[in-house]
Design an enzyme around this catalytic site. Structure first.
Site, PDB file in Angstrom:
ATOM      1  N   ASP A   7       0.859  -1.167   0.000  1.00 42.42           N
ATOM      2  CA  ASP A   7       0.000   0.000   0.000  1.00 42.42           C
ATOM      3  C   ASP A   7       0.907   1.232   0.000  1.00 42.42           C
ATOM      4  O   ASP A   7       2.084   1.153   0.388  1.00 42.42           O
ATOM      5  CB  ASP A   7      -0.884  -0.034   1.253  1.00 42.42           C
ATOM      6  CG  ASP A   7      -1.747   1.205   1.397  1.00 42.42           C
ATOM      7  OD1 ASP A   7      -2.429   1.566   0.432  1.00 42.42           O
ATOM      8  OD2 ASP A   7      -1.723   1.809   2.485  1.00 42.42           O
ATOM      9  N   ASP A   9      -0.268   5.009   0.891  1.00 36.62           N
ATOM     10  CA  ASP A   9      -0.540   6.049   1.881  1.00 36.62           C
ATOM     11  C   ASP A   9      -0.475   5.528   3.317  1.00 36.62           C
ATOM     12  O   ASP A   9      -1.115   4.519   3.653  1.00 36.62           O
ATOM     13  CB  ASP A   9      -1.924   6.651   1.623  1.00 36.62           C
ATOM     14  CG  ASP A   9      -2.035   7.205   0.207  1.00 36.62           C
ATOM     15  OD1 ASP A   9      -1.109   7.903  -0.216  1.00 36.62           O
ATOM     16  OD2 ASP A   9      -3.045   6.925  -0.459  1.00 36.62           O
TER      17      ASP A   9
END
Length: 219
Positions: A7, A9
């Site tokens: 991922d 963020d």
């Protein structure tokens, strides 16, 4: 081949690229300052697991409607260099390199728009970029999205689409995320990792005995 799914963020970078991008557009006078408060209210729902991602994307893409893809790509490359590069966690870079040395397939997978994620995938040397796709007509952005949104279960669906030719793309796969919204992805991989996890994910990680990684920016 083993997949290493990261991922973006709050996992590889400190902060949320979409929120930072909106602030950047406001500073560049490309979006009204009034959008920030509404976007933050939507992000609060995201952290509660209640966000309507279609609604969020339609709202935040409004300033881009009618712009060209070339214009956007140039601006987002500059944004990534000026704003996001200094937010990358050194431990994240080290973990990416560890997977690269193993010969794993590196995938940056995010619920942010492709215009923000693609420059970071290139900067990080990832093999693949999976993000929310932007719709366009005749080279002009419509302000809408297209295809399956890479959000929650959509991340699993997009990986299955990307590696449809593989017999079992999830075999010995590794996943890294901070968010409870990524539980479908973390439950699909062989080796899930909770990175700087939000409270909801931290509790699941404890219950499931998943490794928890606390990454920090260099002081």
């Amino acid at each position: 081949m083993a997949l290493a799914l990261f991922d973006l963020d709050e996992t590889l970078i400190a902060g949320d690229s979409a929120s930072l991008w909106l602030a950047y557009m406001v500073a560049e006078e490309l979006a009204p300052a009034s959008m920030i408060a509404e976007e933050q209210a939507m992000m609060s729902l995201y952290h509660q697991g209640k966000m309507d991602m279609h609604q969020y994307m339609a709202f935040t893409l409004q300033p881009l409607a009618g712009k060209t893809r070339q214009w956007l790509d140039s601006l987002c490359t500059r944004f990534a260099e000026q704003v996001l590069r200094d937010r990358i966690y050194p431990e994240g870079l080290a973990r990416i390199e560890w997977h690269r040395q193993r010969g794993d397939e590196l995938v940056l997978i995010s619920a942010s728009g492709e215009h923000l994620v693609a420059p970071m995938a290139q900067m990080l040397g990832m093999d693949h970029c999976v993000a929310i796709l932007l719709d366009e007509e005749a080279g002009m952005l419509t302000g809408q999205t297209r295809g399956t949104l890479s959000f929650r279960e959509g991340k699993v669906a997009r990986i299955n689409q990307l590696f449809a030719a593989s017999t079992n793309p999830w075999r010995e796969s590794h996943g890294y995320s901070d968010s409870h919204n990524d539980l479908p992805l973390l439950q699909a991989v062989t080796h899930p990792h909770a990175v700087n996890p939000a409270p909801g994910l931290r509790q699941v990680a404890i219950e499931q005995a998943w490794p928890t990684l606390d990454w920090q920016l260099a002081s």
